[in-house]
Enzyme design. Structure first.
Site, mmCIF file in Angstrom:
data_model
loop_
_atom_site.group_PDB
_atom_site.id
_atom_site.type_symbol
_atom_site.label_atom_id
_atom_site.label_comp_id
_atom_site.label_asym_id
_atom_site.label_seq_id
_atom_site.Cartn_x
_atom_site.Cartn_y
_atom_site.Cartn_z
ATOM 1 N N SER A 107 -19.766 73.082 26.182
ATOM 2 C CA SER A 107 -19.722 72.201 27.404
ATOM 3 C C SER A 107 -21.101 71.672 27.689
ATOM 4 O O SER A 107 -21.904 72.381 27.936
ATOM 5 C CB SER A 107 -19.182 73.147 28.652
ATOM 6 O OG SER A 107 -19.127 72.205 29.406
ATOM 7 N N GLY A 108 -21.303 70.470 27.884
ATOM 8 C CA GLY A 108 -22.572 69.906 28.149
ATOM 9 C C GLY A 108 -23.344 69.678 26.791
ATOM 10 O O GLY A 108 -24.658 68.980 27.193
ATOM 11 N N THR A 112 -18.882 63.924 24.609
ATOM 12 C CA THR A 112 -18.133 62.797 25.221
ATOM 13 C C THR A 112 -19.164 61.620 25.106
ATOM 14 O O THR A 112 -18.666 60.529 24.672
ATOM 15 C CB THR A 112 -17.711 63.124 26.624
ATOM 16 O OG1 THR A 112 -17.192 64.148 26.822
ATOM 17 C CG2 THR A 112 -17.163 61.847 27.313
ATOM 18 N N ASN A 157 -21.928 71.096 33.261
ATOM 19 C CA ASN A 157 -22.049 69.739 32.973
ATOM 20 C C ASN A 157 -21.537 68.871 34.175
ATOM 21 O O ASN A 157 -20.527 69.183 34.810
ATOM 22 C CB ASN A 157 -21.178 69.484 31.683
ATOM 23 C CG ASN A 157 -21.151 68.071 31.427
ATOM 24 O OD1 ASN A 157 -21.963 67.382 31.866
ATOM 25 N ND2 ASN A 157 -20.509 67.531 30.360
ATOM 26 N N SER A 160 -18.202 67.093 33.060
ATOM 27 C CA SER A 160 -17.384 67.821 31.903
ATOM 28 C C SER A 160 -15.994 67.364 31.855
ATOM 29 O O SER A 160 -15.180 67.025 32.888
ATOM 30 C CB SER A 160 -17.415 69.228 32.560
ATOM 31 O OG SER A 160 -17.025 70.205 31.634
ATOM 32 N N SER A 161 -15.758 67.224 30.604
ATOM 33 C CA SER A 161 -14.296 66.826 30.160
ATOM 34 C C SER A 161 -13.384 68.131 30.579
ATOM 35 O O SER A 161 -13.522 69.223 29.961
ATOM 36 C CB SER A 161 -14.187 66.502 28.645
ATOM 37 O OG SER A 161 -15.149 65.677 28.540
ATOM 38 N N GLY A 387 -15.640 71.605 25.557
ATOM 39 C CA GLY A 387 -16.375 72.365 24.637
ATOM 40 C C GLY A 387 -16.005 73.870 24.878
ATOM 41 O O GLY A 387 -15.694 74.260 25.856
ATOM 42 N N GLU A 389 -16.580 77.210 26.378
ATOM 43 C CA GLU A 389 -17.198 77.643 27.339
ATOM 44 C C GLU A 389 -17.137 79.162 27.990
ATOM 45 O O GLU A 389 -15.808 79.554 27.590
ATOM 46 C CB GLU A 389 -16.864 76.498 28.677
ATOM 47 C CG GLU A 389 -15.411 76.689 28.863
ATOM 48 C CD GLU A 389 -15.127 75.374 29.771
ATOM 49 O OE1 GLU A 389 -15.919 74.367 29.908
ATOM 50 O OE2 GLU A 389 -14.065 75.481 30.407
HETATM 51 N N1 LIG Z 1 -27.113 60.938 23.693
HETATM 52 C C1 LIG Z 1 -27.502 61.152 24.695
HETATM 53 N N2 LIG Z 1 -28.622 60.703 25.501
HETATM 54 C C2 LIG Z 1 -28.697 60.807 26.916
HETATM 55 N N3 LIG Z 1 -28.057 61.573 27.494
HETATM 56 C C3 LIG Z 1 -27.064 62.307 27.016
HETATM 57 C C4 LIG Z 1 -26.748 62.294 25.618
HETATM 58 N N4 LIG Z 1 -25.852 63.170 25.425
HETATM 59 C C5 LIG Z 1 -25.449 63.871 26.477
HETATM 60 N N5 LIG Z 1 -26.419 63.294 27.425
HETATM 61 C C6 LIG Z 1 -26.313 63.931 28.797
HETATM 62 O O1 LIG Z 1 -25.550 65.176 28.919
HETATM 63 C C7 LIG Z 1 -24.651 65.304 29.776
HETATM 64 C C8 LIG Z 1 -23.362 65.947 29.281
HETATM 65 O O2 LIG Z 1 -22.636 65.423 28.105
HETATM 66 P P1 LIG Z 1 -21.266 65.358 27.795
HETATM 67 O O3 LIG Z 1 -20.563 64.852 29.180
HETATM 68 O O4 LIG Z 1 -21.199 64.399 26.709
HETATM 69 O O5 LIG Z 1 -21.252 66.760 27.328
HETATM 70 P P2 LIG Z 1 -19.893 67.424 26.635
HETATM 71 O O6 LIG Z 1 -20.287 67.878 25.469
HETATM 72 O O7 LIG Z 1 -18.831 66.361 26.412
HETATM 73 O O8 LIG Z 1 -19.436 68.477 27.844
HETATM 74 P P3 LIG Z 1 -17.867 68.988 27.976
HETATM 75 O O9 LIG Z 1 -17.517 69.755 26.912
HETATM 76 O O10 LIG Z 1 -18.109 69.683 29.388
HETATM 77 O O11 LIG Z 1 -17.107 67.734 28.463
HETATM 78 C C9 LIG Z 1 -24.193 63.625 29.855
HETATM 79 O O12 LIG Z 1 -23.481 63.690 31.304
HETATM 80 C C10 LIG Z 1 -25.337 63.020 29.876
HETATM 81 O O13 LIG Z 1 -26.167 63.086 31.018
HETATM 82 MG MG LIG Z 2 -16.996 66.007 27.356
#
Ligand SMILES: Nc1ncnc2c1ncn2[C@@H]1O[C@H](COP(=O)(O)OP(=O)(O)OP(=O)(O)O)[C@@H](O)[C@H]1O
Ligand SMILES: [Mg+2]
Length: 1137
Positions: A107-108, A112, A157, A160-161, A387, A389
């Protein structure tokens, strides 16, 4: 020439971990850190992309970057997520292979974000056009909607999804997107009613309260204050960097683009509001006669508002919160709910309402984005699942989420290995199996049909009798205790008996990504996902169409006594379907790594990264990849890259690429063990071999650069020399030409000089001769002329002498004649005097004689008497003579007979006067009364104007007619005539002079006994009416013009508009009549007439001077009037001849 680049160019650390040398966990982490510190967040393991979350915006997602990676080979440029997206898209488009992009990580870690980057890249590079763009826009805009309803802030996050998402994007044969299908996996609905500390409910609740207008909130019966809602945790309601209000607008806009109707959006918002209201319903116990407590709603206001929002009858829902009906075998039993059960029912309703709304949203989006054609299409699936967690308190949801991640890890391991192995087989390379950790055992622990944890949970839920979370944990302890990855206090392994980190009500699973401690509490309930039938029936009765749609089981006509499948069962089934789906597609992996736990940029926590690298199995991935061959490349690009290292392949190899590579390798003497030839690729076993090739290439490129430089310099110098040589020839040719030209010019001018001298000399000689000849001729003429002159002068002198003589004779003759005549005249005069004197003396003598003779006959006074008599006779004769000679009786006759005697001079003049007076009287006595009036006017005119105005003489002969317009007879002026109440004395058309420009406008001028009237010539409408008493004076010039100004008395009623400047040919008559009328009017004084060539006229508030000057007649036109300036009107009057 196109410059071929490579992943190996300008590398920071190693772009592909397969090339890492030496390979160890430390060097792996160090490489990641090195690249991360240089903002290189992407690194490859073969075709797998490792993505480090930068936690800040990097300038590497620009349209220029998209163009850079478009249609480029995977290894051609430095690692990027766009390279993977491009590779996947091109093999989908060109090789017709369905693709899936699997994005994993905790997660994070950025899953996404990665999925959105892939989608935006594909949208940017695929086809364009109005329809295609609409599809793309709808696909992209589905993200904000689903994120608002399915994402929340967690401690890990901020976005977070909280649901799993798999999106199939469908393309046609050209690679243009046709539409898409989204599948969603188990929303973490427990979050709706309760959130752990430091976390928030789903974004949409905060977005609605912050971003909706006051009006919308009023309609939804909501208050902007988060603290008013029990379901919204307060400690972290505001998130830094998250603008809920702006996001609300984005979501509404996205819903519109995706195709939601306005009433659908409203329904969705009403449901969200209803969930918030539901959370505020509270219960209190009420004792019943049988001693039990029954729940009652504390304050019904929220319930009332919620029912109004959803169109539910309040009493129905109220009853559902107090009673529960259980149906079994045609029997209905109604039991009361206590307060705890009522709260359970409320939360269950809220969770169900929200999760069903979420599923409806996905279905609705799918309806909008589904492909419109049924034609066969290719598919690219993008999987973005929650992700892995580990929280402090992990429950059923974490168990499910982590199970899903286990399955994904397994598919990764399986497919990576399979793909790797298949490639070797395909390429005909010998392959030996590699050991790696296979998490299938953990998957089995969870999903095994007989004794898997999910199966046991279902068994417990379906079992009759008392079922609690404890009985479930007991069951696990008995069945799974022996499993390697299951830990609990009651397990067979004695080491856990004393493990105090493992509480009694918990169990622990060693997941591939770490150990997770799950609390058994709530597993059974959450798996059952029970909603009392009374609730679903109450919802079904709602007049709100969406609510009705969400609770179909509430339809009494379709009562189904079968238990619905458990949440665990449903999830397992959908994960199974997903896995099968993924296995049919070509996988592309993005492994997301979180650099730190603080959501901070620039921090790289070794231990955290190391942990993720381990459980993601990345080291194993590299090893598997390297166990066979570290690097592989198709023959063409390989030959292209290294052909300069061998003379035979440089610069062009004409045969097949493979043979070229073979020649190259043989020439470079690379040991045969270090590489193998596949069918289409060369496989290099050791990275060192590759690096040595790279090093040689770099060296060779330097040599080549020197060679190119050398040749280029030589070429440049030679070109320069040739240019100089050519220019020198051109310059000397030009110079020679110039010198010759100069010389020629000199000779030419010298020749001309010589020629001109010669010609001059010849001409002068000729001239001299001609002049001599001419002088000779002239001398003859001159002599002849002199001779003739002399002759002529002599003749002239002779003639003159002759004439002089003749003249002298005449003069002498004349003198003589004159003298003779004068002498004769004197003599005659003398003679006449003598004769006269003789006559006079004779007369005197006769008189004297007569007087002497007659003296004796007359008395002394006889002389006087004779004298008187003579005088009397003379007078008598004179008078009688006058009778016959008297002039005619016309008063204009000027004749008078001459006087007969000088002494009658005075009498004669006096008589003439008397006679004239008498005849005038005689003439007047014949006049009628009208004629008298006419002459009176004429007389008046003469008195006013005679000798004062040049126009006057011309008016004498004109009769004063007065009514020129025949106003009384002409029917055209009937109305005008009737509007004037006194007799009209004069009616004529005059020009009214415009004060602004001196131009005239025709006006009817009426003079009555009472005053002056000015009327429009065409319509006869009265424009101005001035009573005579208001007239102060009239001004006219001395000249031959018809201008006159009627000046009004200051302060009179008519004076408001100012004086009138008019012009008329009949000025004399008008003024005379005006003067006479003014004089006769009893109540007015005599009108002043001012005759001068300069007078002032009052126009409105300004005094304007009217000046008359003498000018030449123009265009036959007489008088002209011009406005010279604000204060001067100049009238030019032609001089009269
Ligand atoms: N390529 C990137 N460039 C800039 N910031 C990023 C990038 N990837 C992620 N982030 C930052 O990290 C944060 C978390 O990313 P994201 O929501 O994609 O995580 P996730 O893996 O989908 O988590 P979860 O499993 O909780 O959904 C985003 O809100 C963003 O601020
Ligand atoms: Mg996500």
């Amino acid at each position: 020439m196109e410059v071929k680049t490579s992943l190996l160019d300008n590398m920071i650390g190693v772009g592909d971990m397969v090339l890492l040398e030496p390979l160890s966990e430390d060097s792996f982490i160090e490489n990641l850190r090195n690249r991360f510190d240089h903002n290189e967040i992407y690194t490859y393991i073969g075709s797998v992309v490792i993505s480090m979350n930068p936690y800040r915006a990097l300038p590497i997602y620009t349209p220029e970057k998209v163009e850079e990676y478009r249609n480029r080979n995977f290894y051609e440029l430095s690692p990027h997520i766009y390279a993977l997206a491009d590779e996947a898209y091109r093999s989908l488009r060109d090789q017709d292979k369905d693709q899936c992009i699997l994005i994993t990580g905790e997660s994070g870690a950025g899953k996404t974000e990665a999925s959105k980057l892939v989608m935006s890249y594909v949208a940017a590079v695929c086809g364009k056009g109005q329809e295609v763009n609409k599809v793309k826009e709808q696909l992209l805009q589905s993200n904000p909607v689903l994120e608002a309803f399915g994402n929340a802030k967690t401690v890990r996050n901020d976005n977070s999804s909280r649901f799993g998402k798999y999106m199939d994007i469908e393309f046609d044969f050209k690679g243009d997107p046709l539409g898409g299908v989204i599948s969603n996996y188990l929303l973490e609905k427990s979050r709706v009613v309760k959130q752990p500390r430091g976390e928030r409910n789903f974004h949409v609740f905060y977005q609605l309260l912050s971003g909706a207008s006051d009006d919308t909130l009023k309609k939804l019966k909501l208050d902007r204050d988060f603290s008013k809602y029990n379901y919204l945790s307060l400690d972290s309601a505001a998130v830094i960097g998250l603008d809920d209000a702006a996001n609300f607008r984005t979501v509404k806009n996205a819903m519109q683009i995706v195709g939601f109707m306005e009433d659908e959006v409203q329904s969705v918002l009403q449901l969200v509001a209803a969930v918030l209201k539901l959370g505020n319903i509270e219960f209190k116990p009420e004792s019943r006669s049988n001693g039990t407590d029954e729940s009652r709603i504390k304050d019904k206001n929220d319930l009332k508002e919620m029912c109004e929002l959803l169109g539910i009858e309040q009493s129905v829902l109220e009853r559902a919160f107090s009673y529960r009906t259980v149906e079994a075998k045609q029997e209905k039993v109604s039991t009361t709910l206590n307060v705890a059960q009522a709260y359970y029912a409320r939360d269950a309703l809220a969770k169900n309402l929200y999760s069903r709304l979420f599923s409806w949203l996905v279905t609705r989006i799918n309806e909008s984005i589904k492909a419109q054609t049924k034609a066969r299409h290719k598919v690219m699936g993008v999987l973005d699942i929650y992700g892995f967690e580990i929280f402090e308190d992990n429950s059923f949801e974490q168990f499910i989420i982590n199970y899903c991640n286990e399955k994904l890890q397994q598919i990764f391991i399986e497919l990576t290995l399979r793909e790797e192995q298949e490639e070797y087989v395909r390429e005909g390379i010998e392959w030996t199996n590699i050991e790696y950790f296979n998490n299938a055992i953990i998957c089995d622990l969870i999903e095994n049909h007989q004794n898997g944890i999910l199966a046991m949970l279902d068994e417990e839920c379906l079992r009759p009798g008392t079922v609690t979370d404890e009985t479930f944990l007991d069951k696990l302890n008995t069945i799974c205790a022996g499993h390697k990855h299951f830990e609990s206090r009651q397990s067979k392994n004695s080491k856990f008996l004393t493990d105090h980190s493992l509480p009694h009500n918990c169990f622990r699973i060693q997941h591939y990504a770490g150990k997770v401690l799950y609390r058994a509490e709530g597993f059974v309930d959450k798996n059952n996902d029970l909603l009392y039938r009374d609730m679903s029936q109450a919802m079904y009765k709602a007049k709100h169409s969406l609510i009705k749609q969400l609770f179909p089981e509430g339809n009494p006509a379709k009562v189904n006594l079968k238990r619905p499948p458990t949440a665990g069962f449903q999830f397992k089934a959908s994960v199974g379907t997903l896995m099968r789906n993924l296995q049919t597609k070509n996988p592309n992996y993005i492994r997301c790594i979180k650099p730190n736990d603080k959501k901070a940029s620039h921090i790289f926590t070794d231990t955290l990264v190391c942990h993720q690298v381990r459980y993601l199995g990345l080291m194993e991935n590299v090893r598997v990849r390297r166990a066979g061959y570290a690097f592989r490349q198709a023959y063409e690009p390989c030959l292209e890259r290294y052909k300069m290292l061998c003379k035979r392949t440089w610069p062009h190899w004409k045969g097949p690429a493979r043979e070229g590579v073979e020649v190259l390798m043989a020439d470079l003497q690379v040991p045969a063990d270090d590489f193998s030839y596949g069918r289409s690729k060369i496989f290099i076993r050791n990275p060192r071999t590759l690096f040595s090739l790279e090093e040689r290439r770099r060296q060779c490129l330097q040599d080549l650069a020197t060679l190119i430089q050398k040749i280029y310099r030589g070429h440049k110098c030679r070109s320069h020399f040739l240019l100089l040589k050519k220019s020198q020839i051109v310059v000397s040719a030009w110079y020679r030409r110039y010198a010759q030209e100069k010389k020629y010019q000199k000779i030419k001018s010298a020749t001309t000089v010589v020629q001109s001298y010669t010609r001059g000399w010849q001409a002068r000689k000729l001239l001299r001769e001609l002049k001599y000849q001419k002088r000779c001729e002239e001398a003859v003429t001159t002599i002849a002329a002199f001779w003739h002159g002399t002759q002529a002068r002599m003749e002239l002198r002779r003639l003159k002498q002759e004439a002089q003589n003749k003249h002298a004779v005449t003069v002498i003759w004349a003198f003589w004649q004159g003298t003779k005549a004068r002498r004769e005249l004197r003599r005659l005069k003398e003679e006449a005097r003598r004769k006269n004197a003789v006559a006079l003396i004779w007369a005197y003598w006769q008189g004297l004689k007569v007087r002497r003779d007659y003296r004796k006959f007359f008395r002394a006074n006889a002389g006087k008497k004779i004298y008187d008599f003579t005088i009397q006779r003379i007078m008598q004769k004179y008078f009688l003579g006058l009778k016959s000679t008297s002039p005619p009786m016309s008063p204009v006759d000027k004749s008078w007979p001459a006087r007969p005697y000088r002494f009658l001079d005075g009498v004669h003049a006096e008589l003439r006067k008397i006679f004239h007076h008498w005849r005038c009287k005689k003439y007047r006595s014949q006049f009628t009364e009208e004629k008298k009036a006419v002459y009176k006017e004429k007389l008046e005119a003469s008195e006013i104007f005679k000798d004062k105005k040049a126009l006057y003489p011309s008016s004498v002969s004109q009769p004063f007619k007065g009514d020129y317009l025949e106003i009384t007879k002409n029917p055209k002026y009937q109305k005008l005539n009737s509007s004037v109440d006194a007799k009209v004395l004069l009616a004529d058309v005059v020009n009214k002079i415009n004060r602004a420009n001196g131009k005239g406008t025709a006006r009817i001028f009426l003079l009555t006994k009472k005053g002056v009237v000015l009327a429009d010539q065409k319509t006869g409408q009265v424009k101005a009416s001035v009573p005579l008493p208001d007239l102060a004076s009239v001004s006219v010039s001395t000249q031959n013009d018809g201008f006159f100004a009627l000046k009004l008395k200051e302060g009179s009623a008519s004076a408001i508009k100012g004086d009138f400047l008019l012009s008329s040919e009949r000025l004399i008559e008008i003024i005379t009549k005006l003067h006479l009328t003014g004089a006769t009017a009893a109540d007015s004084e005599r009108l002043n007439i001012d005759i001068s060539d300069e007078f002032l006229v009052q126009f409105n508030h300004d005094k304007v001077c009217v000046k008359f000057i003498q000018g030449a007649a123009r265009n036959g036109n007489g008088v002209s009037c011009k406005r010279k300036n604000n204060r001067l009107l100049e009238v030019s009057v032609p001089t009269t001849a």
